[in-house]
Design a protein around this motif. Sequence first.
Motif, mmCIF file in Angstrom:
data_model
loop_
_atom_site.group_PDB
_atom_site.id
_atom_site.type_symbol
_atom_site.label_atom_id
_atom_site.label_comp_id
_atom_site.label_asym_id
_atom_site.label_seq_id
_atom_site.Cartn_x
_atom_site.Cartn_y
_atom_site.Cartn_z
ATOM 1 N N MET A 1 0.853 -1.172 0.000
ATOM 2 C CA MET A 1 0.000 0.000 0.000
ATOM 3 C C MET A 1 0.896 1.232 0.000
ATOM 4 O O MET A 1 1.740 1.383 0.863
ATOM 5 C CB MET A 1 -0.888 -0.035 1.239
ATOM 6 C CG MET A 1 -1.674 1.221 1.441
ATOM 7 S SD MET A 1 -2.973 0.988 2.633
ATOM 8 C CE MET A 1 -4.230 0.406 1.552
ATOM 9 N N SER A 2 0.721 2.076 -0.971
ATOM 10 C CA SER A 2 1.610 3.221 -1.084
ATOM 11 C C SER A 2 1.059 4.439 -0.354
ATOM 12 O O SER A 2 -0.146 4.607 -0.220
ATOM 13 C CB SER A 2 1.846 3.544 -2.560
ATOM 14 O OG SER A 2 0.641 3.937 -3.171
ATOM 15 N N GLY A 3 1.966 5.248 0.121
ATOM 16 C CA GLY A 3 1.600 6.494 0.774
ATOM 17 C C GLY A 3 1.448 6.414 2.268
ATOM 18 O O GLY A 3 1.614 7.408 2.965
ATOM 19 N N VAL A 4 1.138 5.239 2.794
ATOM 20 C CA VAL A 4 0.863 5.134 4.223
ATOM 21 C C VAL A 4 2.110 5.391 5.071
ATOM 22 O O VAL A 4 1.996 5.848 6.204
ATOM 23 C CB VAL A 4 0.191 3.786 4.576
ATOM 24 C CG1 VAL A 4 1.164 2.634 4.488
ATOM 25 C CG2 VAL A 4 -0.454 3.833 5.938
ATOM 26 N N ASP A 5 3.279 5.144 4.502
ATOM 27 C CA ASP A 5 4.505 5.394 5.257
ATOM 28 C C ASP A 5 5.289 6.583 4.702
ATOM 29 O O ASP A 5 6.491 6.685 4.865
ATOM 30 C CB ASP A 5 5.383 4.143 5.310
ATOM 31 C CG ASP A 5 5.750 3.616 3.939
ATOM 32 O OD1 ASP A 5 5.264 4.166 2.928
ATOM 33 O OD2 ASP A 5 6.520 2.652 3.879
ATOM 34 N N SER A 6 4.573 7.530 4.081
ATOM 35 C CA SER A 6 5.218 8.733 3.546
ATOM 36 C C SER A 6 5.675 9.636 4.697
ATOM 37 O O SER A 6 5.147 9.542 5.814
ATOM 38 C CB SER A 6 4.254 9.488 2.629
ATOM 39 O OG SER A 6 3.190 10.024 3.385
ATOM 40 N N PRO A 7 6.645 10.499 4.444
ATOM 41 C CA PRO A 7 7.158 11.364 5.517
ATOM 42 C C PRO A 7 6.084 12.224 6.195
ATOM 43 O O PRO A 7 6.126 12.409 7.415
ATOM 44 C CB PRO A 7 8.192 12.236 4.797
ATOM 45 C CG PRO A 7 8.647 11.407 3.646
ATOM 46 C CD PRO A 7 7.429 10.637 3.210
ATOM 47 N N ASP A 8 5.110 12.737 5.428
ATOM 48 C CA ASP A 8 4.083 13.574 6.059
ATOM 49 C C ASP A 8 3.165 12.758 6.968
ATOM 50 O O ASP A 8 2.760 13.222 8.036
ATOM 51 C CB ASP A 8 3.300 14.391 5.035
ATOM 52 C CG ASP A 8 2.549 13.552 4.010
ATOM 53 O OD1 ASP A 8 2.970 12.413 3.733
ATOM 54 O OD2 ASP A 8 1.549 14.049 3.458
ATOM 55 N N VAL A 9 2.864 11.519 6.581
ATOM 56 C CA VAL A 9 2.043 10.646 7.432
ATOM 57 C C VAL A 9 2.812 10.293 8.709
ATOM 58 O O VAL A 9 2.268 10.365 9.814
ATOM 59 C CB VAL A 9 1.608 9.369 6.677
ATOM 60 C CG1 VAL A 9 0.956 8.367 7.631
ATOM 61 C CG2 VAL A 9 0.661 9.720 5.537
ATOM 62 N N LEU A 10 4.071 9.941 8.563
ATOM 63 C CA LEU A 10 4.878 9.579 9.732
ATOM 64 C C LEU A 10 5.065 10.771 10.673
ATOM 65 O O LEU A 10 5.014 10.608 11.902
ATOM 66 C CB LEU A 10 6.228 9.012 9.299
ATOM 67 C CG LEU A 10 6.155 7.702 8.497
ATOM 68 C CD1 LEU A 10 7.540 7.277 8.037
ATOM 69 C CD2 LEU A 10 5.476 6.605 9.293
ATOM 70 N N ALA A 11 5.231 11.981 10.120
ATOM 71 C CA ALA A 11 5.358 13.182 10.963
ATOM 72 C C ALA A 11 4.057 13.458 11.709
ATOM 73 O O ALA A 11 4.076 13.807 12.898
ATOM 74 C CB ALA A 11 5.751 14.383 10.103
#
Length: 146
Positions: free
Chosen positions: A1-11
């Motif tokens: 699943m893409s995007g779920v671990d993007s920098p903005d989500v993690l921040a």
Amino acid sequence: MSGVDSPDVLAAYDAVRSDKDATNWLLLSYAGAVGDKLTLTGTGSGGLEELATKLDDSQAQYGYVRIEYANDTESKRVKFVLVIWIGEGTKVMRKARVSIESGSVKRVLSHHSISVDAQDRSDLDEKDIVARLRRAGGADYNGGRG
């Protein structure tokens, strides 16, 4: 699943978990009608009530919220809840894929005491969720009164 671990989500996830940040919820939504890419579509400091107003009845979305409650006059507990929202107007194929795709979300937003499957905003009543958190925590100093 893409995007779920993007920098903005993690921040945003780190902000919700931080005792020093006012942010207490985040919301992930699918980027398009098809596909599994998730994007961060909101954060806020108004708790579960505010998060519930941001949910889209035509989508499947994932929320992560910090809940604070008192066990007694002496203590306060902080717990985290993963909300898996499937709005009433969500397309059938998207509904079917949520059970599979939510696993990736749970791996990234891994620190949560309970997961709440919601299809209606009434499923997100804070009193009911706090009662579930107390039961899940094992230490209910409220005499079973929720």
